[in-house]
Design a protein around this motif. Structure first.
Motif, PDB file in Angstrom:
ATOM      1  N   MET A 143      14.524   4.180  -1.715  1.00  0.00           N
ATOM      2  CA  MET A 143      12.890   3.717  -0.389  1.00  0.00           C
ATOM      3  C   MET A 143      12.083   4.620  -0.957  1.00  0.00           C
ATOM      4  O   MET A 143      12.786   5.736  -1.522  1.00  0.00           O
ATOM      5  CB  MET A 143      13.888   4.716   0.893  1.00  0.00           C
ATOM      6  CG  MET A 143      14.929   3.107   0.841  1.00  0.00           C
ATOM      7  SD  MET A 143      15.938   3.805   2.980  1.00  0.00           S
ATOM      8  CE  MET A 143      16.935   2.887   2.689  1.00  0.00           C
ATOM      9  N   ALA A 144      11.243   4.991   0.570  1.00  0.00           N
ATOM     10  CA  ALA A 144      10.366   6.230   0.336  1.00  0.00           C
ATOM     11  C   ALA A 144       9.576   6.210   1.387  1.00  0.00           C
ATOM     12  O   ALA A 144       9.903   5.313   2.078  1.00  0.00           O
ATOM     13  CB  ALA A 144       9.421   5.261  -1.287  1.00  0.00           C
ATOM     14  N   HIS A 166      12.663   8.437  -2.155  1.00  0.00           N
ATOM     15  CA  HIS A 166      10.936   9.721  -2.810  1.00  0.00           C
ATOM     16  C   HIS A 166      10.359   9.941  -1.483  1.00  0.00           C
ATOM     17  O   HIS A 166       9.832   8.818  -0.993  1.00  0.00           O
ATOM     18  CB  HIS A 166      10.586   8.689  -3.462  1.00  0.00           C
ATOM     19  CG  HIS A 166       9.404   9.027  -4.180  1.00  0.00           C
ATOM     20  ND1 HIS A 166       9.446  10.504  -5.432  1.00  0.00           N
ATOM     21  CD2 HIS A 166       8.307   8.976  -3.569  1.00  0.00           C
ATOM     22  CE1 HIS A 166       8.349  10.532  -5.573  1.00  0.00           C
ATOM     23  NE2 HIS A 166       7.632   9.707  -5.009  1.00  0.00           N
ATOM     24  N   ILE A 167      10.295  11.447  -1.499  1.00  0.00           N
ATOM     25  CA  ILE A 167       8.745  12.087  -0.669  1.00  0.00           C
ATOM     26  C   ILE A 167       7.820  12.437  -1.360  1.00  0.00           C
ATOM     27  O   ILE A 167       7.232  12.741  -1.738  1.00  0.00           O
ATOM     28  CB  ILE A 167       9.357  12.573   0.300  1.00  0.00           C
ATOM     29  CG1 ILE A 167      10.724  12.628   0.637  1.00  0.00           C
ATOM     30  CG2 ILE A 167       8.801  13.804   1.655  1.00  0.00           C
ATOM     31  CD1 ILE A 167      11.754  13.179   2.109  1.00  0.00           C
ATOM     32  N   ALA A 222       0.511  -0.823  -0.392  1.00  0.00           N
ATOM     33  CA  ALA A 222       0.268  -0.343   0.121  1.00  0.00           C
ATOM     34  C   ALA A 222       0.940   1.382  -0.220  1.00  0.00           C
ATOM     35  O   ALA A 222       2.057   1.223   0.390  1.00  0.00           O
ATOM     36  CB  ALA A 222      -0.859  -0.114   1.217  1.00  0.00           C
ATOM     37  N   SER A 223       0.550   2.146  -0.172  1.00  0.00           N
ATOM     38  CA  SER A 223       0.729   3.441  -0.644  1.00  0.00           C
ATOM     39  C   SER A 223       1.943   3.782  -1.073  1.00  0.00           C
ATOM     40  O   SER A 223       2.274   2.710  -2.153  1.00  0.00           O
ATOM     41  CB  SER A 223       1.005   3.770   1.229  1.00  0.00           C
ATOM     42  OG  SER A 223       1.687   5.774   0.788  1.00  0.00           O
ATOM     43  N   LEU A 224       3.455   4.188  -0.727  1.00  0.00           N
ATOM     44  CA  LEU A 224       3.934   4.284  -1.578  1.00  0.00           C
ATOM     45  C   LEU A 224       5.419   3.198  -1.705  1.00  0.00           C
ATOM     46  O   LEU A 224       6.233   2.910  -2.336  1.00  0.00           O
ATOM     47  CB  LEU A 224       5.184   5.483  -0.902  1.00  0.00           C
ATOM     48  CG  LEU A 224       4.313   6.369  -2.110  1.00  0.00           C
ATOM     49  CD1 LEU A 224       6.315   7.642  -1.385  1.00  0.00           C
ATOM     50  CD2 LEU A 224       5.125   6.535  -3.148  1.00  0.00           C
ATOM     51  N   GLY A 225       4.645   2.189  -0.303  1.00  0.00           N
ATOM     52  CA  GLY A 225       5.049   0.916  -0.393  1.00  0.00           C
ATOM     53  C   GLY A 225       4.867   0.304  -1.941  1.00  0.00           C
ATOM     54  O   GLY A 225       5.661  -0.691  -2.992  1.00  0.00           O
ATOM     55  N   PHE A 283      10.699   0.464   2.564  1.00  0.00           N
ATOM     56  CA  PHE A 283      12.601  -0.460   1.683  1.00  0.00           C
ATOM     57  C   PHE A 283      11.962  -2.029   1.954  1.00  0.00           C
ATOM     58  O   PHE A 283      11.127  -2.064   1.940  1.00  0.00           O
ATOM     59  CB  PHE A 283      13.537   0.014   2.780  1.00  0.00           C
ATOM     60  CG  PHE A 283      13.378  -0.469   3.893  1.00  0.00           C
ATOM     61  CD1 PHE A 283      13.649  -1.780   5.201  1.00  0.00           C
ATOM     62  CD2 PHE A 283      12.099  -0.021   4.978  1.00  0.00           C
ATOM     63  CE1 PHE A 283      13.512  -2.359   6.020  1.00  0.00           C
ATOM     64  CE2 PHE A 283      12.461  -0.106   6.533  1.00  0.00           C
ATOM     65  CZ  PHE A 283      12.352  -1.672   6.853  1.00  0.00           C
ATOM     66  N   LEU A 284      13.437  -2.372   0.730  1.00  0.00           N
ATOM     67  CA  LEU A 284      13.355  -3.733   0.970  1.00  0.00           C
ATOM     68  C   LEU A 284      14.366  -4.484   2.021  1.00  0.00           C
ATOM     69  O   LEU A 284      15.330  -3.993   2.217  1.00  0.00           O
ATOM     70  CB  LEU A 284      13.945  -3.998  -0.603  1.00  0.00           C
ATOM     71  CG  LEU A 284      13.496  -3.275  -1.867  1.00  0.00           C
ATOM     72  CD1 LEU A 284      14.135  -3.905  -2.774  1.00  0.00           C
ATOM     73  CD2 LEU A 284      11.944  -4.440  -2.096  1.00  0.00           C
ATOM     74  N   ASN A 285      13.509  -5.985   1.877  1.00  0.00           N
ATOM     75  CA  ASN A 285      14.268  -6.121   3.385  1.00  0.00           C
ATOM     76  C   ASN A 285      15.171  -7.563   1.915  1.00  0.00           C
ATOM     77  O   ASN A 285      15.692  -8.460   3.002  1.00  0.00           O
ATOM     78  CB  ASN A 285      13.091  -7.388   4.418  1.00  0.00           C
ATOM     79  CG  ASN A 285      12.405  -8.102   3.432  1.00  0.00           C
ATOM     80  OD1 ASN A 285      12.503  -8.936   2.517  1.00  0.00           O
ATOM     81  ND2 ASN A 285      11.105  -8.340   3.801  1.00  0.00           N
TER      82      ASN A 285
END
Length: 286
Positions: free
Chosen positions: A231-232, A259-260, A122-125, A280-282
């Motif tokens: 990232m965001a 990114h914001i 969801a959202s920027l993810g 972010f990515l894990n």
């Protein structure tokens, strides 16, 4: 023929990013005082948050079956392959609607090549998944590679977020009324994350100043190659705190791209003003 990437407005990717990446986005709906608006088009997120602060309670509605039918048919008729990456099915019925229309369109156009993917994000993810898939599409990547890349990013995308007022989550059934009342009295800020597309409480933190620090600690525990990945950070009309978090990340990890942007009305209607979310990515894609 290149692969077209589709998403919906819950990705929270702004118009400039969508246009630059050649992504087509279908808007969800926001309903305020009986008036219906297209998310991010008919009303800006800042206006939605302003109204929420004044006591209004927005509702949201998914993308209509006809909107999906028109979009999917448009590309099927042209013989253009496409992939629709959808908002988590745990947060909206949009994915299920798209799957229903997918079956209809594939029955009408037997040679159509497309998939509907539940990002569980969801959202920027969600937006980061779409962004990366669209980059590969623009580079001329194969359908299989774009699908695989998008699914990998979706499976490994972390969502760590906090809200300013538990009342909004309580309204949406995310926390109990008692928990929201007690949390407000004690100035407790919840830290939440996503598991299999669901919003799950992670821990409670007393005091807003400690929240950003804890978000970094969780990212440190879960993230990988934090300097080099994109990232965001999305926010519920709190640019200052979003930028503060970005500064903390850059200072600690030397991250090159963060990114914001706003949490759009689709998610913001349930999370409320003051929301801060980190994505972010894990793991890194090989």
């Amino acid at each position: 023929m290149h692969v077209q990437v589709l998403c919906d407005s819950a990705s929270d990717l702004n118009h400039d990013v969508l246009e630059r990446q050649s992504v087509r986005s279908l808007p969800l709906k926001v309903i305020l005082n009986g008036e219906e608006y297209e998310d991010g088009i008919g009303m800006a997120p800042s206006d939605v948050y302003s109204r929420m602060r004044n006591g209004q309670a927005p509702k949201t509605a998914q993308v209509s079956p006809q909107a999906f039918r028109d979009m999917f048919t448009h590309y099927a008729e042209k013989g253009q392959p496409f992939i629709y990456f959808a908002l988590s099915s745990e947060l909206s019925g949009t994915y299920q609607t798209a799957k229903m229309v997918e079956q209809e369109v594939k029955e009408a156009y037997e040679n159509a090549q497309f998939d509907v993917i539940d990002t569980k994000a969801a959202s920027l993810g969600y937006g980061l998944v779409v962004w990366r898939a669209s980059e590969l599409a623009k580079e001329g990547g194969s359908y299989k590679d774009i699908l695989e890349l998008g699914q990998y990013h979706a499976a490994h995308m972390e969502h760590i977020f906090t809200v300013d007022d538990l009342e909004y989550l309580q309204r949406g059934g995310r926390v109990s009324r008692t928990a929201a009342f007690v949390g407000g009295l004690l100035k407790i800020k919840p830290l939440l994350h996503m598991e299999e597309g669901k919003l799950i409480p992670l821990e409670k933190i007393r005091g807003s100043k400690k929240v950003l620090k804890r978000m970094l600690e969780v990212m440190d525990e879960r993230g990988k190659d934090l300097k080099n990945q994109r990232m965001a950070i999305s926010h519920g009309d709190d640019q200052e705190r979003a930028e503060k978090l970005a500064e903390m990340i850059k200072e600690k990890y030397g991250t090159e791209e963060i990114h914001i942007d706003f949490v759009g009305a689709t998610i913001g209607a349930h999370a409320g003003p003051g929301t801060i979310a980190l994505f972010f990515l894990n793991d890194t894609y090989k």
